[in-house]
Write a protein that holds these residues in place. Structure first.
Motif, PDB file in Angstrom:
ATOM      1  N   LEU A 146      -7.577  45.822  26.648  1.00  0.00           N
ATOM      2  CA  LEU A 146      -8.613  47.594  26.823  1.00  0.00           C
ATOM      3  C   LEU A 146      -8.171  48.304  27.581  1.00  0.00           C
ATOM      4  CD1 LEU A 146     -11.929  45.618  24.971  1.00  0.00           C
ATOM      5  CD2 LEU A 146      -9.955  46.208  23.980  1.00  0.00           C
ATOM      6  N   SER A 147      -8.869  49.676  26.994  1.00  0.00           N
ATOM      7  CA  SER A 147      -8.771  50.754  28.616  1.00  0.00           C
ATOM      8  C   SER A 147     -10.453  50.789  28.946  1.00  0.00           C
ATOM      9  CB  SER A 147      -7.883  51.960  27.711  1.00  0.00           C
ATOM     10  OG  SER A 147      -9.001  52.587  27.064  1.00  0.00           O
ATOM     11  N   PRO A 204     -12.213  53.055  31.926  1.00  0.00           N
ATOM     12  CA  PRO A 204     -12.153  54.037  33.091  1.00  0.00           C
ATOM     13  C   PRO A 204     -12.038  53.938  34.143  1.00  0.00           C
ATOM     14  CG  PRO A 204     -14.374  53.150  32.699  1.00  0.00           C
ATOM     15  CD  PRO A 204     -13.993  52.770  31.710  1.00  0.00           C
ATOM     16  N   CYS A 205     -11.478  54.788  35.541  1.00  0.00           N
ATOM     17  CA  CYS A 205     -11.471  53.818  37.054  1.00  0.00           C
ATOM     18  C   CYS A 205     -12.004  54.662  37.716  1.00  0.00           C
ATOM     19  CB  CYS A 205      -9.528  53.890  37.001  1.00  0.00           C
ATOM     20  SG  CYS A 205      -8.855  53.129  39.357  1.00  0.00           S
ATOM     21  N   PRO A 206     -12.567  53.885  38.765  1.00  0.00           N
ATOM     22  CA  PRO A 206     -13.590  52.882  38.894  1.00  0.00           C
ATOM     23  C   PRO A 206     -14.845  52.576  37.756  1.00  0.00           C
ATOM     24  CG  PRO A 206     -14.559  54.245  40.318  1.00  0.00           C
ATOM     25  CD  PRO A 206     -13.424  55.569  39.753  1.00  0.00           C
ATOM     26  N   ALA A 207     -14.817  51.807  37.060  1.00  0.00           N
ATOM     27  CA  ALA A 207     -15.785  51.014  36.346  1.00  0.00           C
ATOM     28  C   ALA A 207     -16.988  50.639  36.682  1.00  0.00           C
ATOM     29  CB  ALA A 207     -15.197  50.360  34.963  1.00  0.00           C
ATOM     30  N   PRO A 208     -17.768  51.261  36.662  1.00  0.00           N
ATOM     31  CA  PRO A 208     -19.534  50.067  37.040  1.00  0.00           C
ATOM     32  C   PRO A 208     -19.219  49.301  35.838  1.00  0.00           C
ATOM     33  CG  PRO A 208     -20.414  52.062  36.095  1.00  0.00           C
ATOM     34  CD  PRO A 208     -18.631  52.362  36.232  1.00  0.00           C
ATOM     35  N   VAL A 209     -19.962  47.571  36.142  1.00  0.00           N
ATOM     36  CA  VAL A 209     -20.106  47.195  35.761  1.00  0.00           C
ATOM     37  C   VAL A 209     -22.279  46.501  35.933  1.00  0.00           C
ATOM     38  CG1 VAL A 209     -19.414  44.191  35.221  1.00  0.00           C
ATOM     39  CG2 VAL A 209     -17.709  45.925  35.559  1.00  0.00           C
ATOM     40  N   ARG A 210     -22.448  46.608  35.568  1.00  0.00           N
ATOM     41  CA  ARG A 210     -24.042  46.756  36.058  1.00  0.00           C
ATOM     42  C   ARG A 210     -24.020  44.894  34.948  1.00  0.00           C
ATOM     43  NH1 ARG A 210     -28.262  50.474  32.470  1.00  0.00           N
ATOM     44  NH2 ARG A 210     -29.961  49.143  34.614  1.00  0.00           N
ATOM     45  N   HIS A 211     -23.922  44.039  36.171  1.00  0.00           N
ATOM     46  CA  HIS A 211     -23.836  42.746  35.982  1.00  0.00           C
ATOM     47  C   HIS A 211     -23.392  41.810  37.391  1.00  0.00           C
ATOM     48  CE1 HIS A 211     -24.775  38.792  34.121  1.00  0.00           C
ATOM     49  NE2 HIS A 211     -23.838  39.229  33.083  1.00  0.00           N
ATOM     50  N   PHE A 212     -23.389  40.544  37.118  1.00  0.00           N
ATOM     51  CA  PHE A 212     -23.356  39.830  38.911  1.00  0.00           C
ATOM     52  C   PHE A 212     -21.894  39.367  38.752  1.00  0.00           C
ATOM     53  CE2 PHE A 212     -25.924  37.374  37.077  1.00  0.00           C
ATOM     54  CZ  PHE A 212     -25.737  35.992  37.103  1.00  0.00           C
ATOM     55  N   MET A 222     -18.309  38.719  29.250  1.00  0.00           N
ATOM     56  CA  MET A 222     -17.004  39.568  27.627  1.00  0.00           C
ATOM     57  C   MET A 222     -17.738  40.676  27.791  1.00  0.00           C
ATOM     58  SD  MET A 222     -15.551  36.737  26.487  1.00  0.00           S
ATOM     59  CE  MET A 222     -17.267  35.816  25.310  1.00  0.00           C
ATOM     60  N   THR A 223     -19.288  40.421  27.453  1.00  0.00           N
ATOM     61  CA  THR A 223     -20.106  41.815  26.775  1.00  0.00           C
ATOM     62  C   THR A 223     -20.432  43.345  27.472  1.00  0.00           C
ATOM     63  OG1 THR A 223     -22.170  40.247  27.893  1.00  0.00           O
ATOM     64  CG2 THR A 223     -21.408  39.767  25.596  1.00  0.00           C
ATOM     65  N   VAL A 224     -20.475  42.913  28.759  1.00  0.00           N
ATOM     66  CA  VAL A 224     -20.234  43.636  29.474  1.00  0.00           C
ATOM     67  C   VAL A 224     -18.631  45.096  29.478  1.00  0.00           C
ATOM     68  CG1 VAL A 224     -20.526  44.643  32.102  1.00  0.00           C
ATOM     69  CG2 VAL A 224     -22.033  42.885  31.147  1.00  0.00           C
ATOM     70  N   MET A 225     -17.829  44.197  29.756  1.00  0.00           N
ATOM     71  CA  MET A 225     -16.829  44.257  29.802  1.00  0.00           C
ATOM     72  C   MET A 225     -16.311  45.243  28.266  1.00  0.00           C
ATOM     73  SD  MET A 225     -15.616  43.825  32.795  1.00  0.00           S
ATOM     74  CE  MET A 225     -14.325  44.478  32.559  1.00  0.00           C
ATOM     75  N   LEU A 226     -16.705  44.318  26.592  1.00  0.00           N
ATOM     76  CA  LEU A 226     -16.321  45.227  26.340  1.00  0.00           C
ATOM     77  C   LEU A 226     -17.413  46.087  25.577  1.00  0.00           C
ATOM     78  CD1 LEU A 226     -17.222  42.444  23.329  1.00  0.00           C
ATOM     79  CD2 LEU A 226     -14.864  43.763  23.768  1.00  0.00           C
ATOM     80  N   SER A 227     -18.854  46.847  26.366  1.00  0.00           N
ATOM     81  CA  SER A 227     -19.117  47.880  26.806  1.00  0.00           C
ATOM     82  C   SER A 227     -18.774  48.750  26.957  1.00  0.00           C
ATOM     83  CB  SER A 227     -20.668  47.436  26.962  1.00  0.00           C
ATOM     84  OG  SER A 227     -20.653  47.299  28.604  1.00  0.00           O
ATOM     85  N   LEU A 228     -17.957  48.470  28.750  1.00  0.00           N
ATOM     86  CA  LEU A 228     -17.276  49.542  28.890  1.00  0.00           C
ATOM     87  C   LEU A 228     -16.125  50.078  28.216  1.00  0.00           C
ATOM     88  CD1 LEU A 228     -17.663  48.169  32.420  1.00  0.00           C
ATOM     89  CD2 LEU A 228     -18.437  49.382  32.241  1.00  0.00           C
ATOM     90  N   ALA A 229     -15.441  49.389  27.405  1.00  0.00           N
ATOM     91  CA  ALA A 229     -13.864  49.591  27.537  1.00  0.00           C
ATOM     92  C   ALA A 229     -14.858  51.159  26.788  1.00  0.00           C
ATOM     93  CB  ALA A 229     -13.331  48.813  26.348  1.00  0.00           C
ATOM     94  N   THR A 230     -12.532  51.725  26.605  1.00  0.00           N
ATOM     95  CA  THR A 230     -13.286  53.360  25.760  1.00  0.00           C
ATOM     96  C   THR A 230     -12.264  53.674  24.736  1.00  0.00           C
ATOM     97  OG1 THR A 230     -11.220  53.730  27.631  1.00  0.00           O
ATOM     98  CG2 THR A 230     -13.218  54.507  28.184  1.00  0.00           C
TER      99      THR A 230
END
Length: 381
Positions: A233-234, A236-244, A248-256
């Motif tokens: 998936l693509s 954004p750069c930089p992508a803020p990850v609201r996790h420690f 997987m779920t966080v990365m899916l929510s960040l995908a554009t």
């Protein structure tokens, strides 16, 4: 064209002393260029649609999943881990708390690995599975907790694309391995309680090794599939990850880009992979419960319920938190809930496993005492 012009150049060399008219020279060169014009040039002049359009900007081709993954590797998008708690403040008390839990986890699980490997009395299938479970638990927490500790002292940690998805791969692989090892251990206990006379014939060393090997193989194949799908998936750069950690779920929510294919694969294949050990655990403990209820001695029934009850608490915490995080639509994503649930199955459950499954066992306590006496004996001499 090159041969034609060189022949004319040779002719002009022979007749260089003769005067030539400028207009005739231009017409001669024009005729030479017309003679060397490609055969399909006439078609371009007659059919306007065949003419190229140099004034139009080139269109960017649409990238497939594999091309997008390669593009991510070359452009190297960066992710920013926001940590367990939002904000830029440091949290020394939380750091000390999780550091203590991590050290307790490492001490308990590594002690179990050493004791099972070194003591000859712990050669039964149950301890064989416990040794592998303890090894998985140490690795499982080591994938996430060190970065969690760093985020509590230095918030907003930057992570590269390769580092983020490497962490995701090992986290998912070790988590699925633990779920299948829990299923193998529950099956072992069910056979020991329900079919004690056939236990040695059923739980042979070869079958135990096959169960452990299958657990590792299925987990790594499952993790590889999910990591490849999500990394294609693509972002954004930089992508803020609201996790420690990179979940997987966080990365899916960040995908554009469109995540429908990845989500469908995760919900279908992932549900089957996770529900299979959960179903095996449920069936095994159901058979154990039926067998225990048939025991007439009150003391034996109490001991069995105490042991199985502690096991069921750990299994319920692990599978319950995993199902509540991973098997829901991305529209129901909650950063706070995901972080708290991740602490349960990624930190708390691996820390409790060696104490509930092993250290309450008299044989394990005896092996630990023998090991301590063996180490103290050379010092006294």
């Amino acid at each position: 064209m090159r041969m034609h012009l060189s022949s004319r150049s040779g002719t002009s060399g022979q007749e260089g002393d003769q005067p030539t008219d400028g207009a005739d020279s231009v017409e001669a060169w024009h005729a030479a260029l017309q003679d060397t014009e490609p055969a399909h040039a006439e078609a371009y002049r007659k059919v306007p649609e065949l003419r190229p359009a140099p004034h139009l900007p080139p269109q960017r081709p649409r990238l497939s999943g594999r091309s997008m993954a390669l593009a991510n590797l070359t452009t190297a998008p960066e992710f920013l881990l926001l940590g367990l708690v939002d904000g830029t403040d440091i949290h020394p008390l939380l750091f000390l708390l999780f550091l203590g839990v991590y050290l307790l986890n490492a001490l308990g699980n590594l002690a179990m690995v050493v004791v099972v490997r070194s003591d000859g009395a712990l050669r039964s299938p149950m301890y064989y599975f416990l040794g592998h479970l303890s090894l998985v638990d140490v690795c499982f927490t080591t994938v996430t907790v060190p970065r969690l500790l760093a985020g509590l002292l230095h918030p907003r940690q930057a992570v590269s694309f390769q580092g983020c998805f490497s962490q995701m791969y090992f986290f998912v692989a070790l988590g699925i391995t633990e779920s299948y090892l829990l299923a193998a251990m529950s099956y072992d206990r069910a056979v020991a309680i329900c079919r004690p006379l056939h236990y040695c014939a059923v739980m042979t060393p070869r079958r135990c090794a096959a169960l452990v090997t299958t657990s590792w193989a299925v987990a790594h194949l499952h993790s590889l599939l999910h990591t490849l799908l999500i990394s294609a998936l693509s972002y954004p750069c930089p992508a803020p990850v609201r996790h420690f950690f990179c979940d997987m779920t966080v990365m899916l929510s960040l995908a554009t880009s469109n995540t429908a294919t990845a989500e469908a694969a995760i919900f279908s294949e992932g549900l089957a992979v996770v529900l299979t050990p959960l179903l095996l655990v449920s069936l095994s403990y159901a058979r154990i419960l039926v067998a225990v209820l048939g025991v007439r001695a009150a003391g034996g029934r109490r001991r069995a319920f105490a042991t199985c009850g502690a096991h069921l608490v750990v299994v319920s915490l692990f599978f319950g938190s995993v199902l509540s995080v991973y098997f829901r639509p991305s529209s129901a994503y909650s950063a706070l809930y995901d972080r708290l649930a991740s602490v349960v199955y990624a930190v708390l459950t691996p820390t409790l496993n060696p104490f509930i499954y092993s250290l309450r066992n008299k044989e394990v306590k005896g092996a630990l005492k023998r090991g301590l006496r063996w180490r103290a004996a050379p010092q006294e001499v």
